[in-house]
Design a protein around this motif. Structure first.
Motif, mmCIF file in Angstrom:
data_model
loop_
_atom_site.group_PDB
_atom_site.id
_atom_site.type_symbol
_atom_site.label_atom_id
_atom_site.label_comp_id
_atom_site.label_asym_id
_atom_site.label_seq_id
_atom_site.Cartn_x
_atom_site.Cartn_y
_atom_site.Cartn_z
ATOM 1 N N ILE A 336 0.856 -1.185 0.000
ATOM 2 C CA ILE A 336 0.000 0.000 0.000
ATOM 3 C C ILE A 336 0.894 1.238 0.000
ATOM 4 C CG2 ILE A 336 -1.789 1.306 1.196
ATOM 5 C CD1 ILE A 336 -2.671 -1.168 2.609
ATOM 6 N N PRO A 337 0.748 2.133 -0.969
ATOM 7 C CA PRO A 337 1.460 3.425 -0.887
ATOM 8 C C PRO A 337 1.000 4.167 0.369
ATOM 9 C CG PRO A 337 0.550 3.071 -3.084
ATOM 10 C CD PRO A 337 -0.037 2.014 -2.200
ATOM 11 N N LEU A 338 1.906 4.780 1.104
ATOM 12 C CA LEU A 338 1.534 5.471 2.342
ATOM 13 C C LEU A 338 0.559 6.614 2.072
ATOM 14 C CD1 LEU A 338 4.861 5.568 4.395
ATOM 15 C CD2 LEU A 338 3.108 3.813 4.291
ATOM 16 N N ALA A 339 0.611 7.159 0.855
ATOM 17 C CA ALA A 339 -0.330 8.227 0.497
ATOM 18 C C ALA A 339 -1.768 7.708 0.468
ATOM 19 C CB ALA A 339 0.043 8.818 -0.860
ATOM 20 N N ASP A 340 -1.945 6.394 0.294
ATOM 21 C CA ASP A 340 -3.279 5.786 0.216
ATOM 22 C C ASP A 340 -3.682 5.069 1.503
ATOM 23 O OD1 ASP A 340 -3.261 6.646 -2.385
ATOM 24 O OD2 ASP A 340 -2.746 4.681 -3.232
ATOM 25 N N LEU A 341 -2.802 5.053 2.505
ATOM 26 C CA LEU A 341 -3.035 4.246 3.711
ATOM 27 C C LEU A 341 -3.741 5.066 4.782
ATOM 28 C CD1 LEU A 341 -0.527 1.767 5.306
ATOM 29 C CD2 LEU A 341 -1.764 3.382 6.750
ATOM 30 N N THR A 342 -4.782 4.477 5.361
ATOM 31 C CA THR A 342 -5.460 5.086 6.506
ATOM 32 C C THR A 342 -5.628 4.018 7.584
ATOM 33 O OG1 THR A 342 -7.664 4.561 5.644
ATOM 34 C CG2 THR A 342 -6.734 6.717 5.058
ATOM 35 N N LYS A 418 -7.324 3.347 0.835
ATOM 36 C CA LYS A 418 -8.462 4.233 0.560
ATOM 37 C C LYS A 418 -9.262 3.797 -0.674
ATOM 38 C CE LYS A 418 -5.991 7.778 -2.129
ATOM 39 N NZ LYS A 418 -5.563 9.187 -2.149
ATOM 40 N N HIS A 419 -8.710 2.870 -1.446
ATOM 41 C CA HIS A 419 -9.425 2.357 -2.611
ATOM 42 C C HIS A 419 -10.373 1.214 -2.244
ATOM 43 C CE1 HIS A 419 -6.974 4.902 -5.092
ATOM 44 N NE2 HIS A 419 -5.873 4.343 -4.652
#
Length: 847
Positions: A336-342, A418-419
């Motif tokens: 998971i790219p950290l920009a997309d991780l929650t 986030k996807h």
């Protein structure tokens, strides 16, 4: 953090920059080295000087205003390139490589010289007369073996290329691979200062090591890896100068140089010390920050994964199965790219997989089996021709410990793409969960861009994980080099004194964790202070250690306003303000004196003291010299004096626990404050009139600890020394009817005070276990706590018993039987509590 800048300034990228520098005779002489020829005219490698390597002295002139200016190159140095003499350029490239290869040989020899004393020092660490502890050896020689293997592989690959030199030979990929493994050097540099301090302390304290250190030049040689990265960077500059831009090597050498320069810059800029490596040729910003083994819940089952946190993504991998002799490799399961991780919240939890939690007794049974195997291994080591059986036992123990590691963690750690995709891990402690969350959130504060890796990029990244990883083995004791004593067994006494550094008033309290069988368990908790910046706890705890090597302290902010509680991962928790850990060095901890230490965490300093009591000493039943009290006094003497069949202390402690502690998480497992326990012990011994008031005001874990201490200090076990062998034989019977007949007969053979006290305790523990969903204490968990306490023989019986060779053996074979005896009676109650209450003996004031 240690900086390279005091020896050599890092080189910044600059087109056309020509460096003028001096080398000592370490093999690589830089540009202008003469062709090495033997008397018969054949080519030879430059002369190898075995003297210690010195750093290249960078002579960077300064202008009148102090600014750096490019130095003038020596006459004729670049003549071949300027005149377009490609052949001369390739010849110069070969000279540069030949010199560097020679210096590589010296460097490998120096690393071997460092490894030479490491092996015997490790070997002696497992003996009765160690020169150093295994922790000290690993600290001083940290990552040397890995660095040696990297450079030996590089040297072996580079040598044939130089021996068969022509214009088609390419070496750029070798330097590129070497640069991609700089994470090992980062780990070495982070540890360098500690390594030197440890070596110096050990030299002062141990004359034998001082001699070893002097002979092997540990201090001087330890600097070599730091020096080597700068040397490699300078060589890359020279190789690029003499490599045509259309040569296949040129872009590869450029990448290797960029990676090396960024690495040097990162060292001097004192980046996050956990960042350990550059992983991709053209993605130098992607560095390894943290890695470790986590349990993932996947397809409703538990899977052991190795998780890698890079500066821009989180990668989950598993170890691929390989044939014997082949190097192990990782297979990427997902990233998971950290920009997309929650992080998931309570509302998202419905989409998460359910957590599969095994019954507590299965976990405890496996622990006991592992203890038995460890004991068997030690016995087989001493037996003639027992080595082959030792290997089989080790393999079996490794399998069982791996099973335990997989099934023990229960604390959920959920992440969300986030996807729409969610992932769930199970961790063993709040410490780990907080550590991973904080590391990710720190990286997410930067301006991150989402990324999609091609299959080739993902393969390169996953392949690099094997060399870049900082955690090499799953954290089980059978992986430790020090198999004789893979940790401390016994009791750790810890006093949490105070804390400073709070920026504003808080409601702080601390919890203590120790590792056990590869994962951490919470063992103690201080009181929470209200509205203070300097809490003064001064609370002492007695923590049981099971092969433990680390103590962790976590500082929490107690939230009294229930509406403001943080709902995190589907459970209500207080906020972690800081955390830290210390290694339990046996030589330090096992001294008779208290050892004071400080843990720093997010600006907060927690002061504590600790000392260790070995199991051999802690298991001794020492009769009290004064028969007027209750602790250490025979149970029949106490009950006769009190004119009751059950000691007053047992009745009162049970009553208080059932009144306000039966819902307490970890009741009887979490340690009470030692000073509170001692105060209650004194009160019961002196028959203080205020006992009931003390009990009502005292922390419930201290009351539970007082009850355990009473049974532990009985001169003989509650189930008596006389019947101990029979209980051990009875529980081993395989026929259920025979076992029931035997166990009931043995119970009826107990003296009345012992029998009635045992029955009262059984009924109490059953009621505690009924609240297992709340207090997390199953029958098996309670049996594990109380079994050895109620059955362990007195010291005289241990000495007489031929089948017990040492106190440590009690915690291998016999501990299983002790737990099983109590568990048997908990599962097959001999009498109901209703019948017990009708029995006037319990309430009788007659003798």
């Amino acid at each position: 953090m240690f900086s390279l800048s005091h020896r050599c300034e890092p080189l910044e990228p600059s087109d056309g920059l020509v460096l003028y520098f001096n080398y000592n005779t370490d093999g690589y002489e830089g540009d202008g080295a003469e062709d090495g020829k033997s008397q018969d005219g054949s080519e030879t490698l430059p002369y190898i000087d075995e003297s210690p390597t010195m750093s290249p002295q960078l002579c960077t002139p300064q202008g009148p205003d102090g600014e750096m200016v490019s130095p003038t190159p020596p006459e004729g140095l670049l003549a071949g390139v300027r005149e377009g003499d490609i052949e001369k350029g390739l010849e110069m490239k070969k000279l540069v490589l030949s010199g560097f290869l020679a210096s590589e040989e010296i460097y490998i020899n120096q690393l071997e010289a460092l490894l030479l004393p490491m092996r015997p020092l490790k070997a002696t660490a497992t003996t009765s007369q160690p020169v150093l502890t295994i922790q000290q050896v690993e600290t001083i020689f940290y990552k040397i073996q890995d660095i040696f293997e990297i450079h030996k592989e590089f040297y072996d690959a580079l040598l044939p290329n130089i021996q068969q030199w022509d214009e088609k030979v390419t070496v750029g990929h070798l330097f590129q691979k070497l640069a991609s493994q700089l994470g090992v050097y980062k780990a070495f540099v982070d540890n360098y200062k500690v390594a030197l301090e440890t070596a110096e302390k050990c030299s002062q304290a141990n004359g034998q090591f001082q001699k070893i250190s002097e002979v092997n030049l540990c201090g001087a040689l330890l600097y070599k890896p730091i020096d080597r990265v700068t040397r490699s960077t300078l060589v890359l500059h020279d190789l690029l100068k003499h490599t045509p831009k259309d040569h296949p090597d040129f872009p590869l050498l450029q990448d290797a140089l960029r990676i090396s320069q960024n690495f040097l810059s990162s060292i001097n800029e004192e980046i996050d010390p956990r960042r350990t490596a550059v992983t991709t040729p053209k993605g130098e910003a992607r560095q390894l920050v943290k890695d470790g083994f986590l349990v993932e819940v996947s397809e409703s089952s538990r899977k052991l994964r190795h998780v890698f946190l890079f500066t821009d993504l989180l990668l989950c991998a598993k170890m691929k199965k390989t044939s014997v002799g082949r190097q192990q490799q990782y297979e990427c399961k997902w990233y998971i790219p950290l920009a997309d991780l929650t992080f998931q919240t309570l509302d998202d939890s419905d989409s998460c997989p359910s957590i599969q939690i095994l019954p507590e007794h299965e976990i405890e049974e496996m622990k006991i089996k592992i203890s038995v195997l460890k004991s068997d291994i030690q016995k087989e080591k001493k037996a003639p021709k027992g080595q082959s059986r030792v290997e089989r036992l080790r393999k079996k123990m490794n399998e069982q410990e791996s099973w335990l590691l997989l099934h023990s963690p229960t604390i959920p750690f959920r992440i969300h793409n986030k996807h729409g995709k969610s992932y769930q891990f199970l961790l063993s402690s709040d410490y780990e969960r907080s550590e991973w969350r904080e590391s990710i959130q720190k990286l997410q504060k930067k301006d991150l861009q989402t990324c999609v890796l091609s299959s080739v990029e993902l393969q390169v990244l996953t392949s690099s994980c094997f060399k870049l990883r900082t955690v090499h083995n799953i954290p089980v004791t059978s992986n430790k080099d020090d198999e004789e004593t893979p940790g401390l067994y016994g009791f750790l006494h810890v006093i949490v004194h105070s804390a400073k550094g709070f920026k504003e008033s808080a409601n702080p309290y601390c919890t203590l964790e120790v590792d056990s069988y590869g994962y951490f368990v919470s063992k103690a908790k201080t009181r929470a202070f209200r509205d203070t910046t300097e809490p003064q706890w001064n609370e002492e705890f007695e923590i049981e250690l099971e092969g433990s090597q680390y103590l962790r302290i976590l500082c929490y902010e107690k939230c009294y306003d229930k509406s403001m509680l943080n709902k995190d991962d589907n459970e209500i928790v207080d906020k972690i303000m800081g955390k830290g850990q210390v290694q339990l060095d046996p030589q330090t901890v096992q001294s008779k004196n208290w050892h004071m230490d400080v843990i720093e965490m997010n600006g907060i300093k927690v002061e504590f003291s600790m000392k260790f009591t070995s199991r051999d000493l802690s298991l001794k039943r020492t009769p009290s010299k004064k028969q007027s009290g209750v602790f250490g006094v025979k149970i029949n003497v106490v009950t006769k004096r009190e004119r009751s069949k059950v000691p007053y202390i047992v009745r009162q402690c049970i009553e208080e626990v059932e009144k306000r502690g039966i819902d307490e998480v970890g009741i009887y497992r979490i340690s009470g404050v030692a000073t509170d326990i001692q105060a209650l012990k004194t009160a019961f011994d002196t028959n203080t009139k205020d006992i009931l008031v003390m009990l009502s005001d005292m922390d419930i874990n201290a009351i539970a600890g007082t009850l355990k201490l009473y049974f532990r200090e009985l001169p003989e076990p509650l189930l008596t020394d006389r019947l101990y062998p029979a209980f051990m034989e009875g529980i081993a019977l395989s026929d259920p009817a025979a076992k029931e007949n035997c166990m009931m007969h043995l119970l009826r053979s107990l003296p009345d005070p012992n029998l009635m006290t045992f029955l009262i305790l059984l009924e109490h523990l059953k009621r505690v276990a009924e609240k297992e969903p709340i207090n997390k204490m199953s029958l098996h968990n309670l049996a594990t706590v109380f079994g050895p306490t109620l059955l362990r023989p007195s010291e005289s019986e241990i000495t007489k018993a031929q089948h017990i060779t040492s106190a440590s053996d009690i915690w291998s074979h016999d501990v299983m039987a002790q737990v099983q005896v109590l568990l048997y009676y908990l599962q097959h109650p001999p009498i109901s509590f209703a019948e017990l209450k009708r029995n006037t003996l319990y309430f009788s004031t007659d003798v």
